[in-house]
Motif scaffolding. Structure first.
Motif, mmCIF file in Angstrom:
data_model
loop_
_atom_site.group_PDB
_atom_site.id
_atom_site.type_symbol
_atom_site.label_atom_id
_atom_site.label_comp_id
_atom_site.label_asym_id
_atom_site.label_seq_id
_atom_site.Cartn_x
_atom_site.Cartn_y
_atom_site.Cartn_z
ATOM 1 N N GLY A 18 0.800 -1.218 0.000
ATOM 2 C CA GLY A 18 0.000 0.000 0.000
ATOM 3 C C GLY A 18 0.832 1.267 0.000
ATOM 4 N N MET A 19 2.147 1.150 0.206
ATOM 5 C CA MET A 19 3.011 2.336 0.166
ATOM 6 C C MET A 19 3.179 2.816 -1.271
ATOM 7 S SD MET A 19 6.252 1.584 2.653
ATOM 8 C CE MET A 19 6.255 2.272 4.298
ATOM 9 N N THR A 20 3.445 4.097 -1.423
ATOM 10 C CA THR A 20 3.791 4.640 -2.734
ATOM 11 C C THR A 20 5.269 4.363 -3.000
ATOM 12 O OG1 THR A 20 4.473 6.779 -1.852
ATOM 13 C CG2 THR A 20 2.122 6.534 -2.452
ATOM 14 N N GLN A 21 5.688 4.541 -4.241
ATOM 15 C CA GLN A 21 7.091 4.326 -4.580
ATOM 16 C C GLN A 21 7.994 5.244 -3.756
ATOM 17 O OE1 GLN A 21 8.032 4.219 -8.748
ATOM 18 N NE2 GLN A 21 10.216 4.068 -8.376
ATOM 19 N N LYS A 22 7.591 6.487 -3.603
ATOM 20 C CA LYS A 22 8.387 7.437 -2.820
ATOM 21 C C LYS A 22 8.525 6.966 -1.365
ATOM 22 C CE LYS A 22 8.785 12.292 -1.553
ATOM 23 N NZ LYS A 22 8.244 13.632 -1.666
ATOM 24 N N ALA A 31 17.309 -0.221 0.957
ATOM 25 C CA ALA A 31 18.747 -0.325 0.694
ATOM 26 C C ALA A 31 19.151 -1.748 0.290
ATOM 27 C CB ALA A 31 19.532 0.110 1.925
ATOM 28 N N PHE A 32 18.318 -2.739 0.597
ATOM 29 C CA PHE A 32 18.617 -4.136 0.266
ATOM 30 C C PHE A 32 18.105 -4.535 -1.115
ATOM 31 C CE2 PHE A 32 18.421 -4.336 5.032
ATOM 32 C CZ PHE A 32 19.792 -4.427 5.214
ATOM 33 N N ASP A 33 17.625 -3.578 -1.882
ATOM 34 C CA ASP A 33 17.231 -3.756 -3.279
ATOM 35 C C ASP A 33 16.115 -4.791 -3.499
ATOM 36 O OD1 ASP A 33 17.422 -3.049 -5.970
ATOM 37 O OD2 ASP A 33 18.842 -4.665 -6.401
ATOM 38 N N PRO A 34 14.989 -4.611 -2.827
ATOM 39 C CA PRO A 34 13.876 -5.538 -3.057
ATOM 40 C C PRO A 34 13.205 -5.276 -4.404
ATOM 41 C CG PRO A 34 13.139 -3.714 -1.718
ATOM 42 C CD PRO A 34 14.622 -3.527 -1.908
ATOM 43 N N LYS A 35 12.454 -6.252 -4.852
ATOM 44 C CA LYS A 35 11.598 -6.054 -6.029
ATOM 45 C C LYS A 35 10.236 -5.637 -5.492
ATOM 46 C CE LYS A 35 9.401 -8.462 -9.852
ATOM 47 N NZ LYS A 35 9.202 -9.762 -10.510
ATOM 48 N N VAL A 36 9.771 -4.480 -5.915
ATOM 49 C CA VAL A 36 8.474 -3.982 -5.476
ATOM 50 C C VAL A 36 7.659 -3.648 -6.718
ATOM 51 C CG1 VAL A 36 7.237 -2.268 -4.101
ATOM 52 C CG2 VAL A 36 9.514 -3.022 -3.377
ATOM 53 N N GLU A 37 6.455 -4.198 -6.794
ATOM 54 C CA GLU A 37 5.551 -3.890 -7.897
ATOM 55 C C GLU A 37 4.414 -3.022 -7.372
ATOM 56 O OE1 GLU A 37 4.231 -7.590 -9.598
ATOM 57 O OE2 GLU A 37 6.269 -8.186 -10.157
ATOM 58 N N PHE A 38 3.966 -2.098 -8.231
ATOM 59 C CA PHE A 38 2.920 -1.160 -7.843
ATOM 60 C C PHE A 38 1.684 -1.358 -8.719
ATOM 61 C CE2 PHE A 38 7.000 0.525 -6.681
ATOM 62 C CZ PHE A 38 6.801 0.984 -5.389
ATOM 63 N N ASP A 39 0.511 -1.136 -8.143
ATOM 64 C CA ASP A 39 -0.739 -1.271 -8.886
ATOM 65 C C ASP A 39 -1.026 0.018 -9.668
ATOM 66 O OD1 ASP A 39 -1.775 0.575 -7.038
ATOM 67 O OD2 ASP A 39 -2.849 -0.958 -5.898
ATOM 68 N N ALA A 40 -2.163 0.058 -10.324
ATOM 69 C CA ALA A 40 -2.535 1.208 -11.158
ATOM 70 C C ALA A 40 -2.661 2.501 -10.360
ATOM 71 C CB ALA A 40 -3.852 0.918 -11.889
ATOM 72 N N GLN A 41 -2.902 2.390 -9.052
ATOM 73 C CA GLN A 41 -3.006 3.576 -8.197
ATOM 74 C C GLN A 41 -1.653 3.988 -7.613
ATOM 75 O OE1 GLN A 41 -5.352 0.863 -7.683
ATOM 76 N NE2 GLN A 41 -6.522 1.963 -9.238
ATOM 77 N N GLY A 42 -0.587 3.273 -7.999
ATOM 78 C CA GLY A 42 0.742 3.601 -7.506
ATOM 79 C C GLY A 42 1.051 3.087 -6.116
ATOM 80 N N LYS A 43 0.298 2.086 -5.682
ATOM 81 C CA LYS A 43 0.493 1.502 -4.348
ATOM 82 C C LYS A 43 1.188 0.144 -4.475
ATOM 83 C CE LYS A 43 -1.997 4.735 -2.317
ATOM 84 N NZ LYS A 43 -1.508 5.649 -1.318
ATOM 85 N N ALA A 44 2.122 -0.129 -3.584
ATOM 86 C CA ALA A 44 2.835 -1.413 -3.591
ATOM 87 C C ALA A 44 1.840 -2.549 -3.377
ATOM 88 C CB ALA A 44 3.895 -1.430 -2.503
#
Length: 147
Positions: A18-22, A31-44
């Motif tokens: 639910g977090m934004t990219q920012k 800092a550990f370089d995870p893969k995070v995908e975001f939905d159409a609303q820009g939420k993780a």
């Protein structure tokens, strides 16, 4: 070594679904370089961490990337059943009820280490193959992500 608490369907470390990219980029765990995908609303809606010498991904007392799959899976299955219809079963274990998935590229077992194909490998290759006893990635996701 840093311990990242895994809360299935919610967070890994301080990165929350639910977090934004920012917001994600401002977390310590970023800092550990995870893969995070975001939905159409820009939420993780998907967060994945890879095996590392820098951190452990833990669910309670369970080291999700450092415990052999044959030991780990029955313990997790007691919490929530995994998808037994998964076509990648052995490599992939998906726990939809809690929003957790574990993956490894090869379904390795201790029994495999007694097989001729394994014993005929150079020692260096055997050591490399034994890392597949454990999972390579852990991910959490929002409800409906895999539908």
């Amino acid at each position: 070594m840093k311990h990242l608490a895994v809360e299935p369907g919610q967070s890994i470390g301080d990165i929350r679904l639910g977090m934004t990219q920012k917001e994600v980029e401002q977390t310590e765990a970023f800092a550990f370089d995870p893969k995070v995908e975001f939905d159409a609303q820009g939420k993780a809606h998907f967060i994945e961490f890879y095996e590392s010498d820098e951190y452990k991904c833990v669910l309670g007392e369970l080291d999700l990337l450092g415990t052999e799959a044959d030991v780990l899976i029955p313990q997790l299955d007691a919490i929530a059943p995994y998808d037994r219809e998964d076509p990648e079963l052995g490599c992939s274990y998906q726990f939809d009820q809690i929003g957790l998935i574990l993956w490894r590229p090869v379904a390795m077992t201790r029994e495999d280490m007694n097989e001729s194909w394994f014993l005929e490998m150079p020692t260096e290759n055997q050591q490399d193959e034994t890392k597949h006893l454990c999972f390579s990635t852990v991910a959490i996701y929002t409800e409906g992500h895999y539908e």
